[in-house]
Design a protein around this motif. Structure first.
Motif, PDB file in Angstrom:
ATOM      1  N   PRO A 208       0.802  -1.231   0.000  1.00 32.31           N
ATOM      2  CA  PRO A 208       0.000   0.000   0.000  1.00 32.31           C
ATOM      3  C   PRO A 208       0.833   1.279   0.000  1.00 32.31           C
ATOM      4  O   PRO A 208       0.491   2.244  -0.679  1.00 32.31           O
ATOM      5  N   ASN A 209       1.952   1.291   0.754  1.00 29.50           N
ATOM      6  CA  ASN A 209       2.711   2.560   0.816  1.00 29.50           C
ATOM      7  C   ASN A 209       3.381   2.892  -0.517  1.00 29.50           C
ATOM      8  O   ASN A 209       3.600   4.060  -0.833  1.00 29.50           O
ATOM      9  N   ASP A 212       0.505   4.385  -2.567  1.00 30.25           N
ATOM     10  CA  ASP A 212       0.087   5.631  -1.921  1.00 30.25           C
ATOM     11  C   ASP A 212       1.057   6.761  -2.297  1.00 30.25           C
ATOM     12  O   ASP A 212       0.639   7.867  -2.650  1.00 30.25           O
ATOM     13  N   HIS A 216       0.426  10.160  -4.811  1.00 29.44           N
ATOM     14  CA  HIS A 216       0.827  11.513  -4.392  1.00 29.44           C
ATOM     15  C   HIS A 216       1.770  12.119  -5.440  1.00 29.44           C
ATOM     16  O   HIS A 216       1.591  13.261  -5.884  1.00 29.44           O
ATOM     17  N   GLN A 273      -4.790  -0.226   5.684  1.00 27.09           N
ATOM     18  CA  GLN A 273      -4.017   0.604   4.743  1.00 27.09           C
ATOM     19  C   GLN A 273      -4.692   0.691   3.377  1.00 27.09           C
ATOM     20  O   GLN A 273      -4.694   1.740   2.737  1.00 27.09           O
ATOM     21  N   SER A 276      -7.566   3.178   3.269  1.00 30.49           N
ATOM     22  CA  SER A 276      -7.040   4.536   3.058  1.00 30.49           C
ATOM     23  C   SER A 276      -6.701   4.776   1.595  1.00 30.49           C
ATOM     24  O   SER A 276      -7.089   5.787   1.001  1.00 30.49           O
ATOM     25  N   LEU A 277      -5.954   3.840   1.038  1.00 30.54           N
ATOM     26  CA  LEU A 277      -5.442   4.000  -0.329  1.00 30.54           C
ATOM     27  C   LEU A 277      -6.574   4.105  -1.353  1.00 30.54           C
ATOM     28  O   LEU A 277      -6.581   5.004  -2.205  1.00 30.54           O
ATOM     29  N   LYS A 280      -8.472   7.422  -1.095  1.00 33.72           N
ATOM     30  CA  LYS A 280      -7.737   8.522  -1.751  1.00 33.72           C
ATOM     31  C   LYS A 280      -7.842   8.398  -3.273  1.00 33.72           C
ATOM     32  O   LYS A 280      -8.042   9.395  -3.973  1.00 33.72           O
ATOM     33  N   ASP A 431     -10.090   8.218   6.570  1.00 32.26           N
ATOM     34  CA  ASP A 431      -9.965   8.554   5.141  1.00 32.26           C
ATOM     35  C   ASP A 431     -11.225   8.170   4.367  1.00 32.26           C
ATOM     36  O   ASP A 431     -11.641   8.891   3.445  1.00 32.26           O
ATOM     37  N   ASN A 592       7.462   5.517   1.779  1.00 26.87           N
ATOM     38  CA  ASN A 592       6.777   6.409   2.723  1.00 26.87           C
ATOM     39  C   ASN A 592       7.635   7.635   3.040  1.00 26.87           C
ATOM     40  O   ASN A 592       7.124   8.740   3.199  1.00 26.87           O
ATOM     41  N   TYR A 625      -8.516  15.511  -2.795  1.00 21.19           N
ATOM     42  CA  TYR A 625      -7.240  14.897  -2.424  1.00 21.19           C
ATOM     43  C   TYR A 625      -6.117  15.936  -2.535  1.00 21.19           C
ATOM     44  O   TYR A 625      -5.695  16.299  -3.625  1.00 21.19           O
TER      45      TYR A 625
END
Length: 681
Positions: A208-209, A212, A216, A273, A276-277, A280, A431, A592, A625
């Motif tokens: 996930p990170n 994510d 971004h 996680q 959240s992802l 977003k 989120d 991250n 976002y």
């Protein structure tokens, strides 16, 4: 039920340890007095580490630890310690590093043989019975005959374990630049599977990170190719068998390249996680598939993992009983074509195409794992039916399957409640509320946050790691603090209840006082109140869960925006400088951390909203976002410096600021978003 054997694990609360309480092996839990006894008796330690949802842990238990001839060898010359890695990640980290140094690979079950003081010298993962007996007999014999040789090897290994954990205080003046970041992402992109999503490899972990950060990065630098890759990955994961189409939620990883056959255990940390992802990603794309994933994943967590006290349990096992009453991996989740045809009747033909009940979706032994590879429009066109009608039919089919599936024996539940994993799930709920504008998720989030406050935070401001059956035990580790600080701060941003902001700040200050290494500004994984083993680990690599240090660095950066008078910003920047030399080599292992590179190289906005309608305006802004922003608000002037002397009676005004310097106030969310646009260009 009477048992022939019972050992000391019967007094533990961990479901994994309790699974071994009736082995003939004289297991004990990890306690300082056990190590003391090993020194007194001069006995080697067998340290065996696993977790309740681990398939190969069960296999080795059945083959070795339930066998009396194996137990005889283990009990004669060794003191045997069983560890739940989820309860004691501090111990697991050290011995996982050790086995990787010994054998070049790691995994669970993780079996270590160590000197009486805990220093390791031999290790293996799953070992068949005969090899296990032979290895242990040889090691016991060697210890009796040539103790200096073993002690020398253990000393060398310990020195290596300490050396790989050092993080030096960097004297770099420069921060990692956007140009460097572009190159690092470019290097990383050669591993992208642009057709099936994720990385070009099997097994496939969801990471996930990674996605994510790339979300971004793509949105903040207008990289459409990266956004396409993120979209492909999230779509393919949601289409795959790794996602439970019947009951919602994700399994831990897929054993193949197309996300088809999962390792069927379902973990809270993945689902928190991923909630959240996908929330977003929905905010960015407005893709209904992503919204459904969020909704169904929360439904799964609520139905299967939520305790009445508001805490979430840890996991569901990969194994469950099949038709022959045998424990089998995935038995709860898979279907034969005949079962589906009988259940669905006339609807089977469309369902069969939709979820590939064919060679593409076949697993083994006549079983299929549901997997999609076409979108709704393509299937609707093929059968010449309206898309809405198709979706309705599929939804009804899945509801029918869920009712049928609930008649099967369920996978075993690991019902311990871990602070850090609850922090991740809490962030997921916040989120989901923020980007889907769904109040039910906020209520769930507040209930979970109250549980953490009441059961996991002690009177002295420290935390517990673990909670089960009304009892909280084990001192918390850095990831417990890092995830809860982040989740409480996020909860403040959608409620403006200063209680959560204050709790978050208190935990941050406690972490600085008890976990930070003053020379490097990095944080140890264990606090200065806990017994140190071979080393105090400093965790920096972002794995399936982000490293506790990268989470802390981001927390510090955000708190610096609210409390510029504190040292938070200085610490966060120093932490990043200490790590940034590794980014060129392997960006995906530090994804991250890379959020901080974007935060420092691009504008980061503090948005202060004051007035009677501050919550309404904030929600309109929050559902867009904008990762490089933090929201604060109050009806009247608040305690944070950005909220002081800004309220105007009868008006609701928003101030967009960078490092405390604010633009002229505006009175609508559209005006705020417009200011973001003009400040970016």
């Amino acid at each position: 039920m009477t048992h022939k054997h019972t050992n000391a694990l019967i007094n533990e609360t961990s479901p994994y340890l309790l699974q071994h309480a009736h082995n003939p092996v004289n297991w004990e839990a990890w306690h300082p007095d056990v190590l003391e006894r090993a020194k007194e008796e001069d006995k080697l330690l067998i340290i065996s580490i696993g977790y309740a949802a681990c398939h190969w842990c069960h296999v080795m238990e059945k083959e070795c630890f339930e066998d009396e001839s194996v137990a005889k060898v283990m009990n004669k010359d060794f003191i045997n310690i069983k560890i739940d890695r989820e309860e004691r990640p501090d111990v697991d980290q050290i011995y996982m590093d050790a086995i990787q140094m010994i054998s070049g690979q790691g995994g669970w079950p993780l079996n270590i043989v160590a000197l009486p003081d805990g220093r390791p010298f031999w290790g293996a993962t799953y070992v068949p019975k005969d090899n296990w007996i032979k290895s242990l007999e040889q090691l016991a014999e060697l210890y009796k005959k040539d103790k200096p040789r073993i002690e020398q090897y253990a000393t060398d290994l310990t020195n290596g374990l300490q050396a790989i954990n050092l993080v030096e205080n960097s004297t770099d003046n420069e921060h990692y630049t956007l140009e460097q970041l572009d190159v690092a992402v470019q290097n990383w992109s050669q591993y992208f599977d642009t057709f099936l999503g994720g990385h070009k490899r099997a097994p496939k972990f969801m990471m996930p990170n990674n996605w994510d950060f790339l979300l971004h990065y793509a949105t903040s630098t207008n990289k459409s190719d990266i956004m396409d890759f993120v979209d492909t990955t999230l779509t393919r994961m949601a289409y795959g068998g790794i996602y439970d189409h019947v009951g919602g939620g994700f399994s831990r990883y897929a054993v193949d390249t197309k996300w088809h056959v999962p390792h069927f255990e379902k973990m809270l940390y993945d689902n928190g996680q991923l909630t959240s992802l996908y929330a977003k990603a929905y905010a960015v794309t407005k893709n209904e598939l992503y919204k459904n994933v969020v909704t169904e994943t929360i439904t799964f967590a609520k139905e299967e993992l939520l305790d009445s006290n508001g805490g979430f349990y840890s996991s569901l096992d990969a194994d469950s009983l099949d038709k022959n009453n045998t424990l089998k991996e995935g038995a709860y989740y898979v279907w034969t074509a005949d079962e589906l045809s009988n259940l669905l009747g006339d609807h089977f033909e469309v369902f069969q195409t939709y979820f590939n009940i064919n060679s593409y979706g076949y697993w083994e032994e006549d079983n299929y794992v549901l997997i999609r590879d076409k979108n709704d429009e393509e299937i609707a066109q093929k059968f010449n039916i309206p898309v809405d009608s198709l979706r309705k039919h599929i939804k009804n089919n899945l509801r029918l399957l869920k009712t049928e599936r609930e008649k099967r024996p369920k996978p075993r539940l690991d019902d311990k409640i871990l602070t850090s994993w609850n922090g991740l799930m809490l962030k997921g709920l916040v989120d989901a509320h923020r980007y889907l504008d769904e109040n039910e998720y906020l209520q769930l989030a507040i209930k979970n946050a109250l549980f953490i406050e009441q059961e996991m935070i002690k009177a002295d401001g420290s935390m517990y790691r673990n909670h089960k059956q009304g009892k909280s035990t084990i001192n918390a580790f850095l990831d417990d603090y890092a995830t809860v600080i982040d989740a409480f701060l996020s909860l403040y941003e959608v409620t403006f209840d200063e209680k959560w902001l204050n709790l978050s700040k208190n935990l941050l200050d406690y972490s600085i006082a008890h976990f930070m290494e003053k020379e490097s500004n990095m944080f140890f994984y264990t606090s200065d109140k806990d017994l140190s083993l071979i080393r105090r680990t400093i965790e920096i690599d972002d794995n399936v869960i982000s490293s506790s240090n990268s989470m802390m660095a981001i927390n510090l950066f955000k708190f610096h925006k609210l409390y510029p008078e504190e040292d938070y910003g200085t610490i966060a920047k120093q932490m990043l400088k200490n790590i940034q030399k590794d980014f060129d080599r392997r960006a995906q292992g530090f994804s991250n951390w890379l959020h901080l590179v974007l935060f420092l190289n691009q504008s980061f906005y503090e948005v202060a909203i004051l007035g009677n309608d501050h919550k309404t305006m904030a929600q309109e802004i929050a559902k867009v976002y904008i990762p490089n922003s933090i929201l604060i608000g109050a009806q009247q002037d608040g305690t944070i410096s950005l909220l002081k002397n800004r309220a105007v009676p009868g008006k609701t005004l928003a101030y967009v600021c960078i490092e405390g310097a604010c633009k002229l106030p505006v009175s609508s969310s559209d005006d705020v978003l417009e200011q973001f646009e003009t400040m970016q260009h």
